[in-house]
Design a protein around this motif. Structure first.
Motif, PDB file in Angstrom:
ATOM      1  N   THR A   1       1.116  -1.097   0.074  1.00  0.00           N
ATOM      2  CA  THR A   1      -0.029  -0.031  -0.029  1.00  0.00           C
ATOM      3  C   THR A   1       0.718   1.241  -0.229  1.00  0.00           C
ATOM      4  O   THR A   1       0.579   2.514  -0.391  1.00  0.00           O
ATOM      5  N   GLU A   2       2.060   0.946   0.395  1.00  0.00           N
ATOM      6  CA  GLU A   2       3.344   2.538   0.153  1.00  0.00           C
ATOM      7  C   GLU A   2       3.501   3.145  -1.346  1.00  0.00           C
ATOM      8  O   GLU A   2       4.111   4.047  -1.178  1.00  0.00           O
TER       9      GLU A   2
ATOM     10  N   GLU B   1       1.951   3.200  -5.828  1.00  0.00           N
ATOM     11  CA  GLU B   1       1.364   3.096  -6.465  1.00  0.00           C
ATOM     12  C   GLU B   1       0.855   1.900  -7.013  1.00  0.00           C
ATOM     13  O   GLU B   1      -0.755   1.156  -7.608  1.00  0.00           O
TER      14      GLU B   1
ATOM     15  N   ILE C   1      -0.907  -0.435  -4.803  1.00  0.00           N
ATOM     16  CA  ILE C   1      -2.031  -0.219  -4.478  1.00  0.00           C
ATOM     17  C   ILE C   1      -3.171  -0.786  -5.915  1.00  0.00           C
ATOM     18  O   ILE C   1      -3.607  -1.723  -5.671  1.00  0.00           O
TER      19      ILE C   1
ATOM     20  N   LYS D   1      -5.748  -3.705  -5.805  1.00  0.00           N
ATOM     21  CA  LYS D   1      -7.102  -3.777  -6.410  1.00  0.00           C
ATOM     22  C   LYS D   1      -7.565  -4.507  -7.732  1.00  0.00           C
ATOM     23  O   LYS D   1      -8.768  -4.940  -7.445  1.00  0.00           O
TER      24      LYS D   1
ATOM     25  N   TYR E   1      -8.491  -6.259  -0.963  1.00  0.00           N
ATOM     26  CA  TYR E   1      -9.443  -5.612  -0.035  1.00  0.00           C
ATOM     27  C   TYR E   1      -8.921  -5.319   0.812  1.00  0.00           C
ATOM     28  O   TYR E   1      -9.633  -3.960   1.898  1.00  0.00           O
TER      29      TYR E   1
ATOM     30  N   LEU F   1      -6.453  -3.101   1.830  1.00  0.00           N
ATOM     31  CA  LEU F   1      -6.199  -1.845   1.633  1.00  0.00           C
ATOM     32  C   LEU F   1      -7.211  -1.290   2.753  1.00  0.00           C
ATOM     33  O   LEU F   1      -6.596   0.040   2.972  1.00  0.00           O
ATOM     34  N   TYR F   2      -8.440  -1.400   2.941  1.00  0.00           N
ATOM     35  CA  TYR F   2      -8.977  -0.985   4.655  1.00  0.00           C
ATOM     36  C   TYR F   2      -8.038  -1.275   5.682  1.00  0.00           C
ATOM     37  O   TYR F   2      -8.437  -0.190   6.058  1.00  0.00           O
TER      38      TYR F   2
ATOM     39  N   ASN G   1      -5.211  -0.267   5.733  1.00  0.00           N
ATOM     40  CA  ASN G   1      -4.300   0.311   5.454  1.00  0.00           C
ATOM     41  C   ASN G   1      -4.266   1.713   5.411  1.00  0.00           C
ATOM     42  O   ASN G   1      -3.695   2.626   4.980  1.00  0.00           O
TER      43      ASN G   1
ATOM     44  N   CYS H   1      -6.321   2.932   3.290  1.00  0.00           N
ATOM     45  CA  CYS H   1      -6.442   3.096   1.664  1.00  0.00           C
ATOM     46  C   CYS H   1      -7.935   3.007   1.284  1.00  0.00           C
ATOM     47  O   CYS H   1      -8.432   1.986   0.056  1.00  0.00           O
TER      48      CYS H   1
ATOM     49  N   ASP I   1     -10.424   5.164  -0.167  1.00  0.00           N
ATOM     50  CA  ASP I   1     -10.707   5.773  -1.499  1.00  0.00           C
ATOM     51  C   ASP I   1     -10.421   4.425  -2.626  1.00  0.00           C
ATOM     52  O   ASP I   1     -11.110   4.152  -3.861  1.00  0.00           O
ATOM     53  N   ASP I   2      -9.642   3.560  -2.219  1.00  0.00           N
ATOM     54  CA  ASP I   2      -9.157   2.530  -3.930  1.00  0.00           C
ATOM     55  C   ASP I   2      -9.850   1.089  -3.710  1.00  0.00           C
ATOM     56  O   ASP I   2      -9.715   0.194  -4.218  1.00  0.00           O
TER      57      ASP I   2
END
Length: 287
Positions: free
Chosen positions: A211-212, A214, A217, A221, A226, A229-230, A232, A234, A236-237
């Motif tokens: 997640t650090e 692009e 991420i 995705k 997810y 992402l959640y 950490n 993120c 919006d992703d």
């Protein structure tokens, strides 16, 4: 018998002053402790050098090996003492060899002792790579052996990172992601990204570091990971429709949204808020 004798030194004084040289040698061979004072007494009594050295050679119990070595140096000279200790005194503790000059140890191929002393340049010159220290292996750029010995490239140079990349040391790079003092994570992640190794990162315990960057991420995705992402931040992703369908299958769902109800409200997740009885947040989710 020796275990019953509390003052072996007293008995040795009597034996030495008898000047029966073979008896003196035999006594040390039997297990009596050799003291530097015994050597001095024999020297003062005029006992031959051959007998004195034979006593040292035959003994296998020593009071203070450093003092005995120093006495031998004063008695014979350092070069002779080193040769004697290295070649004749097989019963001496191994650390006695570390007192000898490195060139004597090198001449007699005492690689283990030189390894203990971290004389890496000598070991390198004789191709004794396996006995070199981690510091020496790194200095001489023997990176494959360095890694084999579980070394870590703290403050890794670009050259060392290129070696890891060229040798496809993916597991090593993934393991090192957690340690900023080895290399910036962005550099390690870029190497792993270039070689399509994010899948291995995902199944490791280093997945959160994806997640650090692009690329990481986007990869998460694509894999619909997810939860990572959640966890950490993120938000919006996240594809919330898919994520909330995943939630029932996730472990510890009762704690998943704890203290994050405002996030669900922000992304208008009405049903999830209602299902958890968060009426205030449910109302806010409509505005």
């Amino acid at each position: 018998m020796l275990e019953c004798i509390k003052n072996q030194d007293f008995i040795m004084h009597g034996i030495i002053t008898s000047e029966e040289e073979q008896k003196i040698i035999q006594t040390y061979d039997d297990g009596y402790i050799l003291f530097p004072e015994h050597l001095e007494m024999m020297y003062c009594l005029g006992i031959t050098q051959q007998t004195i050295l034979k006593c040292v050679e035959k003994a296998y119990r020593f009071s203070d090996i450093k003092l005995i070595y120093n006495w031998l140096v004063a008695y014979m000279g350092k070069d002779n003492a080193d040769e004697f200790v290295v070649t004749k005194c097989k019963n001496m503790p191994k650390d006695a060899l570390t007192f000898a000059s490195v060139y004597v140890l090198e001449r007699h191929e005492c690689w283990n002792t030189l390894s203990e002393m971290e004389e890496d340049d000598i070991l390198y010159n004789h191709k004794q790579y396996e006995k070199m220290s981690l510091k020496g292996l790194r200095r001489h750029k023997l990176y494959d052996l360095y890694l084999k010995k579980e070394g870590h490239f703290y403050d890794a140079t670009d050259e060392e990172l290129k070696f890891l990349e060229a040798s496809k040391s993916w597991n090593k790079l993934i393991y090192d992601l957690a340690y900023e003092d080895i290399a910036p994570r962005e550099k390690l992640l870029q190497i792993l990204y270039r070689h399509d190794q994010f899948e291995k990162v995902l199944v490791s315990n280093r997945a959160e570091y994806l997640t650090e960057c692009e690329e990481g991420i986007e990869f998460l995705k694509y894999k619909k990971a997810y939860l990572i992402l959640y966890q950490n931040g993120c938000f919006d992703d996240i594809d919330w429709d898919v994520f909330l369908q995943q939630v029932p299958a996730l472990t510890r769902t009762e704690n998943l949204f704890k203290n994050n109800w405002d996030i669900l409200a922000k992304y208008k997740r009405h049903k999830e808020l209602w299902r958890h009885g968060k009426i205030l947040w449910w109302l806010r989710s409509f505005f």
